[in-house]
Design a protein around this motif. Structure first.
Motif, mmCIF file in Angstrom:
data_model
loop_
_atom_site.group_PDB
_atom_site.id
_atom_site.type_symbol
_atom_site.label_atom_id
_atom_site.label_comp_id
_atom_site.label_asym_id
_atom_site.label_seq_id
_atom_site.Cartn_x
_atom_site.Cartn_y
_atom_site.Cartn_z
ATOM 1 N N ILE A 82 9.083 -23.122 -1.038
ATOM 2 C CA ILE A 82 9.821 -22.115 -0.257
ATOM 3 C C ILE A 82 9.937 -22.564 1.194
ATOM 4 O O ILE A 82 11.023 -22.532 1.789
ATOM 5 C CB ILE A 82 9.111 -20.741 -0.332
ATOM 6 C CG1 ILE A 82 9.261 -20.143 -1.741
ATOM 7 C CG2 ILE A 82 9.686 -19.776 0.701
ATOM 8 C CD1 ILE A 82 8.324 -18.977 -2.012
ATOM 9 N N VAL B 179 9.169 -16.305 -5.602
ATOM 10 C CA VAL B 179 10.094 -17.176 -4.862
ATOM 11 C C VAL B 179 11.350 -16.403 -4.477
ATOM 12 O O VAL B 179 11.807 -16.452 -3.327
ATOM 13 C CB VAL B 179 10.461 -18.424 -5.696
ATOM 14 C CG1 VAL B 179 11.555 -19.229 -5.009
ATOM 15 C CG2 VAL B 179 9.231 -19.295 -5.915
ATOM 16 N N SER C 280 16.159 -19.999 -6.399
ATOM 17 C CA SER C 280 14.811 -19.658 -6.866
ATOM 18 C C SER C 280 14.546 -20.268 -8.240
ATOM 19 O O SER C 280 13.462 -20.813 -8.489
ATOM 20 C CB SER C 280 14.653 -18.133 -6.941
ATOM 21 O OG SER C 280 14.835 -17.554 -5.669
#
Length: 196
Positions: free
Chosen positions: A83, A37, A47
């Motif tokens: 994401i 990530v 993240s």
């Protein structure tokens, strides 16, 4: 025991509500997912939040998980969706922020310009009114500045209501023509120069 078998057993244990299985999954895969990530988002705090959301969702939905592949691809797929969702929302936020900044800049500039225009407009209107015939001036000033009705003006000036209307119409027409040659484009003109 292979890793796939181990992961299958962990998944089964997780479905049954085994907290130790959940912890093992987190310890095995959390760091890999975080690296994945972070390599896409380049923001450590965001993240970490995404990884937390993935594992919270995994635990909350443990009884209803329908993972047809292995656990690892499932978690990486979840990370990929998170994401993409983050990137989309960031683009939207950035776009709105840019639009808002532009709006504020334009609004502030227009407000400053309009304040100057209002002062100039008042001076121009007064100058133009002063060139009208005296009774036409009087009727117009009583209508627009004293906010008197046609009937009140007619009574005070001892003339007919029709004559008052004619005076005001003449004044408005003259001012519209005079001001249309300038750069007076804001709403005040429309309000000020509207009919009775």
């Amino acid at each position: 025991m292979t890793q796939n078998t181990d992961n299958t057993q962990l998944l089964e244990a997780l479905r049954s509500g085994d907290a130790n299985a959940f912890e093992r999954i987190y310890l095995q895969m959390g760091e890999q997912l975080l690296h994945y990530v972070h390599s896409r988002i380049q923001n450590r705090a965001v993240s970490e939040e995404i990884i937390q959301e993935i594992f919270i969702s995994l635990w909350m939905r443990r009884h209803d998980l329908s993972i047809r592949t292995a656990l690892e691809p499932y978690l990486f797929s979840a990370a990929k969706h998170k994401i993409l969702s983050h990137i989309r929302s960031e683009k939207v936020r950035r776009r709105y922020a840019e639009h808002f900044a532009l709006f504020v800049a334009q609004h502030h500039a227009n407000m400053t310009a309009d304040l100057l225009d209002v002062a100039d407009l008042e001076a121009v209107i007064e100058e133009r009114i002063a060139t009208l015939p005296p009774k036409c001036q009087q009727a117009f000033r009583m209508s627009r500045f004293a906010h008197k009705s046609i009937a009140e003006i007619a009574e005070e000036m001892d003339i007919s209501a029709r004559t008052v209307e004619n005076y005001i119409t003449k004044a408005l027409k003259y001012l519209r023509e005079a001001l249309s040659r300038g750069q007076w484009t804001f709403v005040l003109i429309g309000l000020f120069l509207s009919c009775f």
